[in-house]
Design a protein around this motif. Structure first.
Motif, PDB file in Angstrom:
ATOM      1  N   CYS A   1      76.237  22.469  72.388  1.00 19.48           N
ATOM      2  CA  CYS A   1      76.141  21.130  72.967  1.00 19.48           C
ATOM      3  C   CYS A   1      75.897  20.121  71.836  1.00 19.48           C
ATOM      4  O   CYS A   1      74.973  20.285  71.044  1.00 19.48           O
ATOM      5  CB  CYS A   1      74.993  21.082  73.973  1.00 19.48           C
ATOM      6  SG  CYS A   1      74.566  19.411  74.501  1.00 19.48           S
TER       7      CYS A   1
ATOM      8  N   GLN B   1      74.674  17.277  72.033  1.00 16.46           N
ATOM      9  CA  GLN B   1      73.459  16.498  72.277  1.00 16.46           C
ATOM     10  C   GLN B   1      72.207  17.280  71.892  1.00 16.46           C
ATOM     11  O   GLN B   1      71.381  16.802  71.124  1.00 16.46           O
ATOM     12  CB  GLN B   1      73.347  16.111  73.767  1.00 16.46           C
ATOM     13  CG  GLN B   1      74.585  15.454  74.365  1.00 16.46           C
ATOM     14  CD  GLN B   1      74.898  14.100  73.763  1.00 16.46           C
ATOM     15  OE1 GLN B   1      74.011  13.438  73.222  1.00 16.46           O
ATOM     16  NE2 GLN B   1      76.162  13.695  73.817  1.00 16.46           N
TER      17      GLN B   1
ATOM     18  N   CYS C   1      76.789  21.229  79.336  1.00 19.56           N
ATOM     19  CA  CYS C   1      75.633  21.923  78.776  1.00 19.56           C
ATOM     20  C   CYS C   1      74.726  22.348  79.936  1.00 19.56           C
ATOM     21  O   CYS C   1      74.365  21.537  80.776  1.00 19.56           O
ATOM     22  CB  CYS C   1      74.876  20.988  77.841  1.00 19.56           C
ATOM     23  SG  CYS C   1      73.390  21.733  77.177  1.00 19.56           S
TER      24      CYS C   1
HETATM   25 ZN   LIG Z   1      72.803  19.994  75.807  1.00 17.67          ZN
END
Ligand SMILES: [Zn+2]
Lengths: 248, 150
Positions: B112, B114, B137
């Protein structure tokens, strides 16, 4: 027309026609994700067709890639009959593409080592994309076959119907043989074993039954097609034929 | 200049953003294969990412415009197919730019962009463009795009 041009056109035609079929799903997909996936596959196929048409046009010397795509009639197209079959329901499209993708995957793998450098380069490029197409169609075949009773029934019906168009994928005519002798073409007979392996293992995972070989359609290498190609071409070629110098 | 200044051309090309992922340049994307100079003219070799990538037309136009704006007029563009474009040509620096932009860079393990979690699921093999797939995610629940390895 020489064999190399003819051979190149056959490849380009199958990509273009299957691409046109996939583009007909644009805005009609069962979900947004699938709509986008099918449009992307259409784009890949158009791109592949374009590469082979550009090469055919260069060899031909008198017609452009666009003219080859838009100014030939039904009997002058050499795509596999499988590629022109109607989209039907989403399951029909999945089965048609799966049968074709499995063949294309093996065909491009072989053609990537052609003595003809351009055919080899275009095949190596196409192969990377076809791997994704095959994964996409196989995954859907398994989901639908191993899905509900109805989805299983529908894809089995499509498989039974489309099976008759798989025979000609492996045919060899004088052009194929000439290309093979020159080390530039593929021995389609040799692809059969690998194709059977992909088909059988996927069909098994999808809880489907492999149809028994019966009548097999053929003739596309000579420009013989099912009734569907004419309608497809009429729609696809309308604009450039009605407005020959149209620019957009 | 007798031999041409190919380094200067590379520099100019590196200012052209990828039409679909403006965070990286077309040089970083790896579609510029070579710049050569002969007969008082530059030849720029380009390879498409995917056969049907609509961005090819856009970035070839961008190249012509950029070079002309910078006073380079003696050049031609040539499309080549071999060797086929691969995500292996992206440097780690480029991959990091993609990640910062919110796209998971090509890799055998999808993470992911992020939260860096490996706990992700693929929603669709094909994203908004052929080169990316759509993921989500399972850790931070953010959807994201993954640049496919080819
Ligand atoms: Zn994530």
């Amino acid at each position: 027309m020489n064999s190399l041009i003819q051979y190149t056109l056959r490849i380009a035609d199958s990509s273009l026609i299957l691409g046109q079929r996939m583009s007909q799903w644009c805005s009609n997909g069962p979900t947004l994700e699938e709509d986008i996936a099918m449009s992307n596959i259409a784009l890949d196929l158009f791109g592949q067709a374009n590469g082979f048409y550009e090469y055919a046009a260069q060899l031909d010397g008198s017609r452009s890639a666009d003219e080859l795509a838009f100014k030939r009639n039904e009997r002058e197209f050499f795509n596999h009959q499988l590629s022109e079959q109607e989209n039907g329901n989403f399951g029909t499209t999945t089965v048609r593409n799966f049968l074709h993708d499995a063949f294309n995957f093996l065909f491009y793998t072989e053609l990537a080592s052609s003595k003809d450098e351009t055919l080899a380069a275009l095949s190596a490029k196409s192969l990377k994309e076809v791997k994704y197409h095959l994964r996409h169609s196989s995954n859907w075949l398994i989901r639908l076959g191993d899905g509900t009773q109805e989805s299983n029934m529908k894809v089995q019906e499509s498989l039974n119907f489309l099976w008759q168009y798989t025979g000609e994928l492996f045919e060899m005519d004088e052009i194929d043989n000439e290309m093979l002798d020159e080390g530039a073409g593929v021995d389609n007979n040799k692809l059969r074993k690998g194709w059977d392996e992909i088909i059988n293992s996927t069909i098994e995972k999808a809880k489907l039954t492999r149809p028994v070989d019966g009548y097999m359609a053929n003739g596309s290498k000579k420009g013989i097609h099912t009734e569907h190609l004419g309608f497809l071409l009429a729609e696809m070629q309308f604009l450039p034929r009605a407005y020959p110098d149209a620019k957009w | 200049m007798q031999n041409g200044n190919t380094a200067h051309i590379w520099k100019l090309l590196n200012t052209i953003p990828d039409p679909e992922i403006p965070a990286i340049s077309i040089v970083e994307l790896g579609v510029i294969r070579d710049v050569t100079f002969s007969d008082k003219s530059y030849t720029i070799l380009i390879t498409p990412t995917y056969s049907g990538c609509p961005a090819v037309k856009t970035f070839t136009d961008d190249i012509k415009e950029c070079l002309k704006e910078n006073g380079v007029r003696n050049f031609k563009l040539k499309l080549i197919y071999s060797p086929a474009w691969t995500t292996d040509w992206m440097t780690d620096k480029t991959k990091e730019k993609l990640r910062k932009y919110g796209i998971a860079p090509p890799s055998n393990t999808v993470r992911c962009p992020q939260c860096n979690s490996k706990n992700v699921e693929i929603l669709s093999e094909f994203g908004a463009t052929a080169c990316k797939s759509m993921c989500r995610c399972s850790n931070c629940l953010e959807p994201f795009e993954f640049f496919k390895c080819i």
